[in-house]
Design an enzyme around this catalytic site. Structure first.
Site, PDB file in Angstrom:
ATOM      1  N   TRP A 170     -56.456-107.497 -13.667  1.00  0.00           N
ATOM      2  CA  TRP A 170     -55.307-106.599 -13.468  1.00  0.00           C
ATOM      3  C   TRP A 170     -54.828-106.027 -14.794  1.00  0.00           C
ATOM      4  O   TRP A 170     -53.627-106.022 -15.062  1.00  0.00           O
ATOM      5  CB  TRP A 170     -54.141-107.316 -12.770  1.00  0.00           C
ATOM      6  CG  TRP A 170     -54.419-107.738 -11.373  1.00  0.00           C
ATOM      7  CD1 TRP A 170     -54.395-109.011 -10.896  1.00  0.00           C
ATOM      8  CD2 TRP A 170     -54.743-106.891 -10.266  1.00  0.00           C
ATOM      9  NE1 TRP A 170     -54.691-109.014  -9.561  1.00  0.00           N
ATOM     10  CE2 TRP A 170     -54.916-107.723  -9.157  1.00  0.00           C
ATOM     11  CE3 TRP A 170     -54.917-105.510 -10.111  1.00  0.00           C
ATOM     12  CZ2 TRP A 170     -55.259-107.222  -7.896  1.00  0.00           C
ATOM     13  CZ3 TRP A 170     -55.250-105.007  -8.872  1.00  0.00           C
ATOM     14  CH2 TRP A 170     -55.417-105.866  -7.776  1.00  0.00           C
ATOM     15  N   ILE A 171     -55.758-105.590 -15.637  1.00  0.00           N
ATOM     16  CA  ILE A 171     -55.380-105.136 -16.971  1.00  0.00           C
ATOM     17  C   ILE A 171     -55.334-103.607 -17.022  1.00  0.00           C
ATOM     18  O   ILE A 171     -56.371-102.934 -16.935  1.00  0.00           O
ATOM     19  CB  ILE A 171     -56.362-105.700 -18.039  1.00  0.00           C
ATOM     20  CG1 ILE A 171     -56.474-107.238 -17.897  1.00  0.00           C
ATOM     21  CG2 ILE A 171     -55.918-105.284 -19.433  1.00  0.00           C
ATOM     22  CD1 ILE A 171     -55.157-107.998 -17.987  1.00  0.00           C
ATOM     23  N   ARG A 255     -40.663-104.517 -20.486  1.00  0.00           N
ATOM     24  CA  ARG A 255     -39.749-104.580 -19.335  1.00  0.00           C
ATOM     25  C   ARG A 255     -38.526-103.694 -19.557  1.00  0.00           C
ATOM     26  O   ARG A 255     -37.975-103.124 -18.613  1.00  0.00           O
ATOM     27  CB  ARG A 255     -39.317-106.036 -19.106  1.00  0.00           C
ATOM     28  CG  ARG A 255     -40.441-106.894 -18.577  1.00  0.00           C
ATOM     29  CD  ARG A 255     -40.129-108.376 -18.710  1.00  0.00           C
ATOM     30  NE  ARG A 255     -41.209-109.185 -18.160  1.00  0.00           N
ATOM     31  CZ  ARG A 255     -41.284-110.508 -18.274  1.00  0.00           C
ATOM     32  NH1 ARG A 255     -40.343-111.176 -18.927  1.00  0.00           N
ATOM     33  NH2 ARG A 255     -42.293-111.157 -17.736  1.00  0.00           N
ATOM     34  N   GLU A 376     -45.296-107.397 -14.843  1.00  0.00           N
ATOM     35  CA  GLU A 376     -44.289-107.661 -15.893  1.00  0.00           C
ATOM     36  C   GLU A 376     -43.201-108.609 -15.398  1.00  0.00           C
ATOM     37  O   GLU A 376     -42.018-108.425 -15.677  1.00  0.00           O
ATOM     38  CB  GLU A 376     -43.648-106.351 -16.344  1.00  0.00           C
ATOM     39  CG  GLU A 376     -44.621-105.393 -16.939  1.00  0.00           C
ATOM     40  CD  GLU A 376     -44.821-105.610 -18.418  1.00  0.00           C
ATOM     41  OE1 GLU A 376     -44.111-106.442 -19.006  1.00  0.00           O
ATOM     42  OE2 GLU A 376     -45.699-104.947 -18.976  1.00  0.00           O
ATOM     43  N   PHE A 396     -38.428-122.977 -11.496  1.00  0.00           N
ATOM     44  CA  PHE A 396     -39.801-122.423 -11.441  1.00  0.00           C
ATOM     45  C   PHE A 396     -40.740-123.370 -10.709  1.00  0.00           C
ATOM     46  O   PHE A 396     -40.624-124.569 -10.804  1.00  0.00           O
ATOM     47  CB  PHE A 396     -40.330-122.162 -12.858  1.00  0.00           C
ATOM     48  CG  PHE A 396     -39.902-120.820 -13.385  1.00  0.00           C
ATOM     49  CD1 PHE A 396     -40.681-119.689 -13.128  1.00  0.00           C
ATOM     50  CD2 PHE A 396     -38.721-120.663 -14.093  1.00  0.00           C
ATOM     51  CE1 PHE A 396     -40.289-118.445 -13.594  1.00  0.00           C
ATOM     52  CE2 PHE A 396     -38.322-119.425 -14.559  1.00  0.00           C
ATOM     53  CZ  PHE A 396     -39.106-118.312 -14.305  1.00  0.00           C
TER      54      PHE A 396
END
Ligand SMILES: Cc1cc2nc3c(=O)[nH]c(=O)nc-3n(C[C@H](O)[C@H](O)[C@H](O)COP(=O)(O)OP(=O)(O)OC[C@H]3O[C@@H](n4cnc5c(N)ncnc54)[C@H](O)[C@@H]3O)c2cc1C
Length: 396
Positions: A170-171, A255, A376, A396
């Site tokens: 996913w780059i 971001r 992101e 998390f």
């Protein structure tokens, strides 16, 4: 298709001009004009064909938008509000275009500027600002997305070289990139230390195959970085990187730009829906005269205005070097992506059946924003960052 002749400008609704300097207004208006003249006419075709207009890269460089808020090294040295405004105008065009520029600047040039040696800065930054070298940022792996600390890519010291093996996926930009900022666990001194490397993509052992079949960010090149014992010189390491926090510092820069950028996508959808509502006759009257449609437009304009004021406040804090923490960025990235996605969906609905055609912008933005919502730091990840800040509990 924004055909409204007497259309109200959201800039007036937001009263933003009164709060911008002449230079900031110039950056916004120059980028806005370029997007409308040079980018918007071609983007539906690029979206349908899943291509990116690489031929426009020199023009983006000419506008000073690669690494725009970096000082020196051929970069424009804009303040952060100007930078944000430019990201917003780029994403009015397409999230894929803003992604291209964000990755080049915030995720590749910023780490070289912030964590690189002077030699690395001199070698890469001027050419990247000029768009002669394109970069990508390899953090995510098949088994490590929201939890990048779980990465398995390794760099092992061997004499005057590092040997890097691993797979990134996913780059953004990887199929077109001359260099990759690769994050890897370094074995030699401390097995748990994540460090950044500048890896030229013409090295033996590295391939960057394109990822196909995307239904989102189609006018953006996405790929993998597959590394099989890639040998890089020891000075390819970014010397000041000190663990995962260094990668997260880069993401924080990106971001910030995303939080501004997605407002542009929302505004494009709003402008189109408003113009359409004034022209589309249903039950003998323009749908803009219907209370339910007005409510949708008013809700959209309100959310855009609030998002705009929030990023302007944050941009000013960043420019003043004042209290500016990752959770501030999480708040606006999370809120603004969700806001823009909602507005894209509502705008698409105002267009009725026409709304599903890429001849209109809404569905393209709507599909794009699904990626921006996820990359992101997903919506959930930013919720947990803010939740941890508020409660002191790590969920998390
Ligand atoms: C078009 C596109 C471009 C991208 N470009 C780049 C790039 O240039 N460089 C790069 O490094 N990466 C890039 N990414 C990767 C992106 O950052 C990741 O997809 C993202 O971080 C999510 O990781 P994941 O896909 O592995 O999802 P996962 O981490 O597997 O998450 C799956 C779901 O679980 C949720 N979840 C995860 N943890 C928790 C938790 N603790 N509690 C509750 N829910 C949780 C997530 O929010 C999500 O909904 C890109 C992605 C896309 C789609």
């Amino acid at each position: 298709m924004n055909t409204g002749t007497n259309q109200v400008s959201l800039d007036d609704v937001i009263s933003i001009d009164a709060k911008l300097s002449d230079e900031e207004t110039l950056v916004r208006d120059t980028t806005r004009r370029w997007i409308r003249e040079r980018f918007l006419p071609g983007v539906p075709t690029h979206f349908e064909n899943a291509t990116f207009p690489m031929e426009l890269v020199p023009e983006i460089a000419e506008l000073g938008l690669f690494g725009a808020n970096i000082q020196g090294y051929g970069c424009a040295g804009m303040n952060n509000v100007s930078y944000g405004l430019a990201m917003q105008e780029l994403e009015y065009g397409d999230s894929g275009l803003r992604s291209f520029v964000s990755v080049q600047g915030a995720l590749c040039m910023f780490p070289i500027f912030r964590f690189g040696s002077e030699e690395q800065r001199q070698k890469y930054l001027p050419k990247m600002a000029a768009g002669e070298l394109i970069g990508c940022f390899g953090l995510t792996e098949p088994g490590a997305g929201s939890d990048p600390g779980a990465m398995t890519t390794r760099a092992t010291r061997d004499g005057n070289e590092y040997v890097i093996s691993g797979q990134k996926m996913w780059i953004t930009n990887s199929p077109a990139a001359h260099l990759a900022i690769v994050w890897a666990k370094v074995d030699s001194d401390d097995a748990s230390t994540i460090r950044g490397f500048i890896v030229d993509t013409d090295k033996a052992g590295i391939t960057c195959p394109e990822t196909h079949h995307k239904m989102s960010l189609r006018a953006s090149l996405t790929g993998e970085i597959v590394m099989d014992e890639v040998r890089v010189p020891a000075d390819a390491i970014l010397p000041e990187t000190k663990g995962l926090g260094s990668a997260l510092a880069c993401l924080n820069q990106a971001r910030f730009g995303i939080a501004w950028g997605v407002i542009g996508a929302a505004r494009a959808c709003f402008d189109e829906a408003l113009a359409y509502a004034k022209e589309r006759i249903v039950f003998d009257r323009p749908i803009a005269s219907k209370q339910l449609i007005q409510q949708q437009l008013v809700d959209s304009a309100t959310q855009i205005a609030l998002a705009q004021w929030a990023v302007l406040h944050l941009g000013r804090l960043k420019d003043e070097g004042k209290n500016f923490a990752p959770y501030h960025v999480s708040l606006v990235k999370r809120n603004n992506c969700a806001m823009a996605l909602d507005i894209a969906r509502v705008s698409r609905s105002i267009l009725g059946g026409n709304g599903i055609s890429v001849e209109f912008a809404a569905i393209r933005h709507m599909l794009n924003l699904e990626s921006v919502y996820t990359y992101e730091g997903t919506n959930e990840v930013h919720t947990l960052i803010l939740g941890r800040y508020l409660t002191g509990e790590n969920a998390f």
